[in-house]
Enzyme design. Sequence first.
Site, PDB file in Angstrom:
ATOM      1  N   SER B 169      35.133 -21.444 -33.310  1.00  0.00           N
ATOM      2  CA  SER B 169      35.493 -20.329 -32.436  1.00  0.00           C
ATOM      3  C   SER B 169      35.171 -20.691 -30.998  1.00  0.00           C
ATOM      4  CB  SER B 169      34.696 -19.100 -32.870  1.00  0.00           C
ATOM      5  OG  SER B 169      34.977 -18.030 -32.003  1.00  0.00           O
ATOM      6  N   ALA B 170      36.167 -20.552 -30.101  1.00  0.00           N
ATOM      7  CA  ALA B 170      35.999 -21.023 -28.721  1.00  0.00           C
ATOM      8  C   ALA B 170      34.892 -20.288 -27.970  1.00  0.00           C
ATOM      9  CB  ALA B 170      37.319 -20.891 -27.972  1.00  0.00           C
ATOM     10  N   HIS B 171      34.709 -19.001 -28.234  1.00  0.00           N
ATOM     11  CA  HIS B 171      33.718 -18.276 -27.426  1.00  0.00           C
ATOM     12  C   HIS B 171      32.305 -18.776 -27.705  1.00  0.00           C
ATOM     13  CE1 HIS B 171      31.502 -15.324 -29.959  1.00  0.00           C
ATOM     14  NE2 HIS B 171      32.486 -15.540 -30.793  1.00  0.00           N
ATOM     15  N   CYS B 295      17.876  -1.530 -37.842  1.00  0.00           N
ATOM     16  CA  CYS B 295      18.044  -0.439 -36.884  1.00  0.00           C
ATOM     17  C   CYS B 295      18.975  -0.832 -35.737  1.00  0.00           C
ATOM     18  CB  CYS B 295      16.687  -0.013 -36.339  1.00  0.00           C
ATOM     19  SG  CYS B 295      15.740  -1.366 -35.644  1.00  0.00           S
TER      20      CYS B 295
END
Lengths: 70, 350
Positions: B169-171, B295
Amino acid sequence: MNVDLDCRGLLCPLPVIKLAKALPTVAIGDTVTVLADDPAAATDIPAWCRMRSQDLLSADENRYVIRRVS
Amino acid sequence: MLLSAVDSGWADPVRLHHEGRTARLLLDNARAVLADAVGVRPDELFLTTSGTAAIHAGLTAVTAARRRVGTAVVHSAVEHSAVLHTAGDAGVEVGVDMVGRVDLDVFGEAVRAPGVAVAALQSANHEVGTRQPIEAAAEVCGDVPLFVDAAASIGHDAVPTGWSVLTASAHKWGGPAGVGLLAVRKGTRIAPTWPMDEREDGLSPGFPDIPNTLAAAAALQTRLAEAAELNKNHHAWIDELRQRVAAGIPDVEVVGDPEDRLPHVLTFSCLYVDGEALVTALDAKGFSVSSGSACTSSTLRPSHVLAAMGVLTHGNVRISLGRTTTYDEIDRFCTVLPGIVRRIRAEVGM
């Protein structure tokens, strides 16, 4: 002897905090039974016992029995 | 880079007009750069709309192509949720040890069982950084294709070998969102189970985003050019964080493999601390950290990675270092953290 601790409806870390406060109130060799339905308790109560070197005797559906060993 | 690509790469790369040919040239260049970085030929690399889409398409298509053998997807318990969602009811989970690594003997045994379509194992864990033994896993897989989700490691760590399919994934390497990589080694059978068009051999339907694909390639080239120095610094800084967090705060569990790991990721959990309060307090001090605590998640369930490892899930903090992170920030983090933890614990009488 055993002390019951009803933590149903409480979210982590509260069940673990209550367990940590309750365990020193029982004698060594005695147990605390925690009722906890937060999904995180299934991991965090056994992890607490490991980190604190206390005995987890059983971990059934939402019910954890811990024996004080120190 | 991105802006000039928007001007020159807007056209449809499958059209024969001038603008289309220009767009095709830009797409081919970007694909060549990205393929080189993951160690495949350009015709083995398909571009998708995200890393998650690459996992969904790749794992589904490999599984479907093996339906005569079986449908089971053997995977580690700490895979990205996209792998778990794709495997679904066909998933056969293999547990991990306390640092988050699979036992190869158990993994191999599960893969050799009858009816296994594919085995999935991440290159390294996206939350705790622990590397998986990909080359050795590929050997125990034999004829069963090995699917490797490498999103956490591409750009930060060496690309493993031995796999049949790899996704990224590039990000995750500093590129734009919306660009995923799906590398399929020649000889790996795939059978897309959705409506196919002429794009990316049917693996990623729809008009491609050429400007963002170019930006992803440029970002990866930049990241790899800096990799030697960045990775060395990050590895040393995470070492220092591991030591100072453990030494400066009582009852903290620093998790993941301390050595055989990604250079830039660290996770630890603080006993008796609310994860949401910790993330919020660190944010107020200028630190953007993530958390695997229940949470902090929309589902109120803890991270499945931490749960599979059997480590504390509350009071959890996940740090990822970026290319602009400085040593001063590491030092300041170690300085402010103990006080924050002390204050949150004091509020609950611990």
